[in-house]
Design an enzyme around this catalytic site. Structure first.
Site, PDB file in Angstrom:
ATOM      1  N   ASP A   1      -3.576   2.303  -5.519  1.00  0.00           N
ATOM      2  CA  ASP A   1      -2.357   2.333  -4.702  1.00  0.00           C
ATOM      3  C   ASP A   1      -2.122   1.091  -3.843  1.00  0.00           C
ATOM      4  OD1 ASP A   1      -3.899   2.737  -2.305  1.00  0.00           O
ATOM      5  OD2 ASP A   1      -2.250   3.938  -1.512  1.00  0.00           O
ATOM      6  N   GLU A   2      -2.951   0.064  -3.984  1.00  0.00           N
ATOM      7  CA  GLU A   2      -2.698  -1.126  -3.156  1.00  0.00           C
ATOM      8  C   GLU A   2      -3.057  -2.406  -3.888  1.00  0.00           C
ATOM      9  OE1 GLU A   2      -5.336  -1.803   0.250  1.00  0.00           O
ATOM     10  OE2 GLU A   2      -6.556  -0.140  -0.473  1.00  0.00           O
TER      11      GLU A   2
ATOM     12  N   ASP B   1       0.860  -1.192   0.000  1.00  0.00           N
ATOM     13  CA  ASP B   1       0.000   0.000   0.000  1.00  0.00           C
ATOM     14  C   ASP B   1       0.896   1.243   0.000  1.00  0.00           C
ATOM     15  OD1 ASP B   1      -3.124   0.760   1.396  1.00  0.00           O
ATOM     16  OD2 ASP B   1      -1.591   2.262   1.032  1.00  0.00           O
TER      17      ASP B   1
HETATM   18  N1  DCP Z   1      -8.655   8.173  -1.620  1.00  0.00           N
HETATM   19  C1  DCP Z   1      -9.747   8.990  -1.899  1.00  0.00           C
HETATM   20  N2  DCP Z   1     -10.756   9.108  -0.997  1.00  0.00           N
HETATM   21  C2  DCP Z   1     -10.716   8.395   0.173  1.00  0.00           C
HETATM   22  C3  DCP Z   1      -9.635   7.564   0.454  1.00  0.00           C
HETATM   23  C4  DCP Z   1      -8.613   7.473  -0.466  1.00  0.00           C
HETATM   24  O1  DCP Z   1      -9.765   9.616  -2.971  1.00  0.00           O
HETATM   25  N3  DCP Z   1     -11.720   8.512   1.049  1.00  0.00           N
HETATM   26  C5  DCP Z   1      -7.532   8.096  -2.597  1.00  0.00           C
HETATM   27  C6  DCP Z   1      -6.430   9.035  -2.208  1.00  0.00           C
HETATM   28  C7  DCP Z   1      -5.344   8.175  -1.673  1.00  0.00           C
HETATM   29  C8  DCP Z   1      -5.565   6.856  -2.387  1.00  0.00           C
HETATM   30  O2  DCP Z   1      -6.961   6.799  -2.649  1.00  0.00           O
HETATM   31  O3  DCP Z   1      -4.065   8.725  -1.895  1.00  0.00           O
HETATM   32  C9  DCP Z   1      -5.130   5.653  -1.582  1.00  0.00           C
HETATM   33  O4  DCP Z   1      -5.901   5.523  -0.408  1.00  0.00           O
HETATM   34  P1  DCP Z   1      -5.303   5.080   0.989  1.00  0.00           P
HETATM   35  O5  DCP Z   1      -6.446   4.789   1.875  1.00  0.00           O
HETATM   36  O6  DCP Z   1      -4.271   4.016   0.777  1.00  0.00           O
HETATM   37  O7  DCP Z   1      -4.628   6.399   1.541  1.00  0.00           O
HETATM   38  P2  DCP Z   1      -3.201   7.020   1.273  1.00  0.00           P
HETATM   39  O8  DCP Z   1      -2.376   6.183   0.355  1.00  0.00           O
HETATM   40  O9  DCP Z   1      -3.401   8.431   0.827  1.00  0.00           O
HETATM   41  O10 DCP Z   1      -2.571   7.054   2.724  1.00  0.00           O
HETATM   42  P3  DCP Z   1      -1.916   5.875   3.596  1.00  0.00           P
HETATM   43  O11 DCP Z   1      -0.473   6.258   3.729  1.00  0.00           O
HETATM   44  O12 DCP Z   1      -2.631   5.903   4.877  1.00  0.00           O
HETATM   45  O13 DCP Z   1      -2.118   4.605   2.800  1.00  0.00           O
HETATM   46 MG    MG Z   2      -2.151   4.108   0.641  1.00  0.00          MG
END
Ligand code: DCP
Ligand code: MG
Length: 378
Positions: free
Chosen positions: A119-120, A24
């Site tokens: 992203d995962e 992730d």
């Molecule tokens: N995303 C979005 N709306 C949300 C959650 C996520 O648009 N409610 C998008 C933005 C993030 C991406 O999806 O960058 C990946 O989600 P993650 O939950 O993996 O969050 P992040 O990668 O941003 O943070 P983390 O470091 O906690 O994984």
């Molecule tokens: Mg993420």
């Protein structure tokens, strides 16, 4: 089958069967934006709608998270919590492109990839020559070196634990849960950590005195069945024991394999460019050979110092995975770039147009059934 009847030996044998890596990316959209705009680095950064609109936060940098900013929060509230935050609109085309690059790194190790979002993804690395932990380390370091982004990974005997594990040491952390550690890893966790248990179910379980995984295992089976129904009671009990028999549902088959390198300083000398291409071609070649693949189309990618990017391809008559041939084609393709006028910050080589090496007689050495060594001389 009733999970309560599993002996600990049974559970152990279920857990020993699979090796799963969950990768992730760390604050994905924000990390991509900060990578591509140095002025945003180290600052509280919000990617999403503007605060004066009715927009929401897609994600934010770790600097913004310190102020309590979170995904899905109204951007107006994010601004209130963190007045110095910088707001940037999302660029999905770019995130999709990066997601593809991350996927091509995963594909160096396995074709069993189940993406969950941009992203995962889950990777099934059961039976791989390398230890699953080593694969997770190599993937994270390739993401860092080649894409200048960080990822976190969980290594575990199944999807349930791998996903929780990848979140345990964020950012830029790898967490390994071995089969014999699975039950102890799950026991103290809040039930909400289990994929699929949202706030509503969490509340309902809490009203029954079930807050953590261990609470479920300590309850009488009859109590759980009475309040949750047979199906949910059993599946919840399995999850709390660290059992998850779901397989990795990979989509599609590999269509290309590539490696690229971003340099710490832009490079201009022909000699250096040739040596970089030789190195990349050798990596692509060994990776193709290890997967018994050979391709007909060789693609050179160059990103100039000004971030403009070009790709140049050549298709050859016979599929190949030969390092020397790939290098010489890429050197030929350099003639179709502006490499003599513009220094480059990135070079990449990809091979596509695959033919399964094991089935392709034209590639084979005299005995096509020599298998592993086939095509070594391309
Ligand atoms: N995303 C979005 N709306 C949300 C959650 C996520 O648009 N409610 C998008 C933005 C993030 C991406 O999806 O960058 C990946 O989600 P993650 O939950 O993996 O969050 P992040 O990668 O941003 O943070 P983390 O470091 O906690 O994984
Ligand atoms: Mg993420």
């Amino acid at each position: 089958m009733e999970p309560q009847n599993y002996s600990s030996q049974n559970i152990h044998s279920i857990l020993l069967k699979r090796k799963v890596v969950h990768v992730d990316m760390d604050c994905f959209y924000a990390a991509v934006e900060a990578r591509d705009n140095p002025q945003l680095r180290g600052r509280p950064l919000v990617v999403g709608g503007k605060p004066n609109s009715r927009g929401v936060v897609a994600t934010c940098s770790y600097e913004a998270r310190k102020f309590g900013v979170r995904s899905a929060m109204a951007s107006a509230l994010a601004l209130k919590l963190c007045p110095e935050a910088i707001f940037v609109s999302p660029n999905f085309t770019k995130y999709k492109e990066v997601s593809g690059q991350i996927r091509s790194i995963f594909q160096r190790y396995t074709d069993k990839i189940e993406p969950l979002s941009l992203d995962e993804a889950y990777l099934d690395v059961t039976g791989h020559d390398l230890y699953a932990t080593k694969i997770a380390q190599l993937i994270c370091s390739s993401i860092a070196n080649e894409l200048c982004l960080t990822a976190s990974a969980g290594v575990a005997p199944n999807k349930l634990i791998a996903k929780i594990a990848s979140d345990t040491n964020k950012p830029n952390g790898i967490t390994v849960v071995r089969p014999h550690e699975a039950a102890a890893f799950m026991a103290p966790l809040k039930l909400r950590k289990i994929n699929g248990i949202g706030p509503v179910t969490e509340k309902r379980l809490a009203s029954l005195g079930l807050l953590h995984c261990r609470d479920v295992l300590e309850k009488e089976e009859g109590f759980l069945v009475q309040h949750l129904g047979e199906r949910f009671a059993y599946s919840l009990t399995e999850r709390c024991q660290g059992i998850d028999k779901r397989g990795i549902e990979s989509t599609g088959i590999r269509k290309s394999l590539s490696y690229e390198n971003t340099f710490s300083n832009d490079i201009a000398s022909r000699e250096r460019i040739h040596s970089e291409l030789t190195r990349l071609a050798s990596k692509v070649s060994s990776s193709l050979k290890s997967k018994h693949l050979a391709g007909k189309t060789i693609t050179l990618k160059a990103k100039y110092f000004d971030f403009k990017q070009v790709t140049r391809s050549k298709t050859i008559g016979q599929p190949s995975n030969c390092s020397e041939l790939i290098t010489s084609i890429c050197i030929e393709l350099l003639g179709k770039t502006q490499i003599d006028e513009k220094p480059v910050r990135l070079l990449g080589i990809g091979v596509s147009g695959f033919v399964d090496e094991a089935k392709e007689v034209s590639l084979a050495q005299p005995n096509p059934f020599l298998g592993m060594e086939m095509g070594q001389s391309g």
